[in-house]
Design an enzyme around this catalytic site. Structure first.
Site, short mmCIF file in Angstrom:
data_model
loop_
_atom_site.label_atom_id
_atom_site.label_comp_id
_atom_site.label_asym_id
_atom_site.label_seq_id
_atom_site.Cartn_x
_atom_site.Cartn_y
_atom_site.Cartn_z
CG ASN A 10 -1.86 1.12 1.29
OD1 ASN A 10 -1.47 2.25 1.03
ND2 ASN A 10 -3.10 0.87 1.64
CG HIS A 13 0.68 6.30 4.77
ND1 HIS A 13 -0.24 7.31 5.01
CD2 HIS A 13 0.10 5.15 5.18
CE1 HIS A 13 -1.31 6.78 5.59
NE2 HIS A 13 -1.14 5.48 5.69
CG HIS A 46 -8.13 4.28 0.94
ND1 HIS A 46 -8.31 4.19 2.30
CD2 HIS A 46 -9.34 4.63 0.44
CE1 HIS A 46 -9.56 4.47 2.61
NE2 HIS A 46 -10.21 4.76 1.49
NE ARG A 48 -9.35 8.72 4.20
CZ ARG A 48 -9.67 7.92 5.21
NH1 ARG A 48 -8.97 6.83 5.44
NH2 ARG A 48 -10.67 8.21 6.01
NE ARG A 52 -7.51 11.58 5.49
CZ ARG A 52 -8.05 10.99 6.56
NH1 ARG A 52 -7.34 10.14 7.26
NH2 ARG A 52 -9.28 11.25 6.94
CD GLU A 73 -6.88 -0.18 0.90
OE1 GLU A 73 -6.21 -1.15 1.25
OE2 GLU A 73 -6.85 0.94 1.47
CB THR A 104 -9.49 2.00 7.16
OG1 THR A 104 -9.03 2.71 6.01
CG2 THR A 104 -10.86 1.42 6.88
CD GLU A 154 -7.30 -6.19 2.99
OE1 GLU A 154 -7.41 -6.16 1.75
OE2 GLU A 154 -6.51 -5.48 3.63
CG HIS A 194 -5.50 -1.44 9.50
ND1 HIS A 194 -5.91 -0.49 8.60
CD2 HIS A 194 -5.20 -0.77 10.64
CE1 HIS A 194 -5.88 0.70 9.18
NE2 HIS A 194 -5.45 0.56 10.40
N1 PXP Z 1 -6.02 -3.05 3.96
C1 PXP Z 1 -6.96 -2.09 3.98
C2 PXP Z 1 -8.32 -2.42 3.48
C3 PXP Z 1 -6.67 -0.79 4.43
O1 PXP Z 1 -7.63 0.16 4.46
C4 PXP Z 1 -5.35 -0.49 4.83
C5 PXP Z 1 -5.01 0.90 5.27
O2 PXP Z 1 -5.23 1.78 4.24
C6 PXP Z 1 -4.40 -1.51 4.77
C7 PXP Z 1 -4.77 -2.78 4.35
C8 PXP Z 1 -2.97 -1.27 5.14
O3 PXP Z 1 -2.85 -0.92 6.48
P1 PXP Z 1 -1.48 -0.37 7.02
O4 PXP Z 1 -1.18 0.89 6.28
O5 PXP Z 1 -1.73 -0.16 8.47
O6 PXP Z 1 -0.44 -1.43 6.74
#
Ligand code: PXP
Length: 244
Positions: A10, A13, A46, A48, A52, A73, A104, A154, A194
């Site tokens: 992901n 960030h 994602h 959003r 952001r 996402e 999330t 998920e 997550h």
């Molecule tokens: N899976 C989903 C559905 C999420 O919303 C997120 C966070 O955006 C993640 C995985 C990844 O989480 P993390 O950034 O905490 O590793």
């Protein structure tokens, strides 16, 4: 059976850091390309509602530039469905979204929103997009996910990752194990994510009925210290070790 375990990286960030200054650096598309070279099996982003981190332009560029499957996402809104149908990413993961949240927090309430989710899952599925629902490791939510036509769930691993090491964490892990087994038993593909880090990933990666992990915040944070390639490679190695 020793099934392989995919890693979705992901890149949200990277965009968070870019947006702090409003320019083009660091570029999440470059990060996605590096992730592809470092052992990622897919890219997760994602979009959003408040934009952001990831922007619409990022999604355009990711679709053009990246050879790995994109997992978009998105919140269950008409705007996001329209964007997904326009781009047709490999996969869409429906997540709950609240503007005031930092990330999330918690899973989607599928049980309480079957009527709203069914047409949306149907429309995305009909366009050839693999739909997953991001839910708590809860058997009722899993049953509801299948009832609305999702092929994938998920499981939210936030409660497991946040729990203090010891009995509390074991209890949260057990919930994920039971939920992952149930998902497979009723014919759903099971993913998880997550909050996962080098310290928390092994027990989750050892769950044979989970076939994909989506990991972001920790990998991007760790990249500050050891670089993105090594950050991803080490995670990949731990996942492989867990399945050995
Ligand atoms: N899976 C989903 C559905 C999420 O919303 C997120 C966070 O955006 C993640 C995985 C990844 O989480 P993390 O950034 O905490 O590793």
């Amino acid at each position: 059976m020793n099934r392989s375990l995919r890693l979705g990286v992901n890149i949200d960030h990277v965009a968070t850091i870019r947006n702090a200054r409003g320019g083009r650096h660091p570029d999440p598309v470059r990060a996605a390309s590096l992730a592809a070279d470092s052992g990622a099996d897919g890219i997760t982003a994602h979009l959003r509602e408040d934009r952001r981190h990831i922007s619409d332009e990022d999604i355009d560029r990711l679709m053009d530039a990246i050879n790995l499957p994109l997992n978009l996402e998105m919140a269950a809104t008409p705007e996001m469905v329209e964007i997904a149908l326009r781009h047709k990413p490999h996969a869409a993961c429906i997540v709950p979204e609240r503007r005031e949240e930092r990330t999330t927090e918690g899973g989607l309430d599928v049980v309480g929103n079957k009527a709203g989710l069914s047409p949306l899952v149907g429309a995305l599925g009909a366009a050839g997009i693999r739909v997953s629902l991001f839910i708590e490791p809860d058997l009722h939510q899993i049953d509801a996910a299948r009832a609305v036509g999702a092929r994938v769930v998920e499981l939210h691993t936030g409660a497991y990752c946040d729990a203090a090491f010891g009995p509390r964490r074991e209890q949260e892990l057990a919930r994920v194990v039971v939920a992952a087994r149930h998902a497979e038993a009723i014919g759903l593909e099971c993913h998880a994510g997550h909050g996962l880090s080098y310290d928390t990933v092994l027990p989750i990666a050892e769950i044979a009925t989970i076939v994909e992990l989506n990991i972001g915040h920790f990998l991007i944070g760790e990249a500050i210290f050891i670089g993105l390639e090594d950050s991803i490679r080490q995670m990949r190695q731990l996942m492989t070790q867990a399945r050995a």
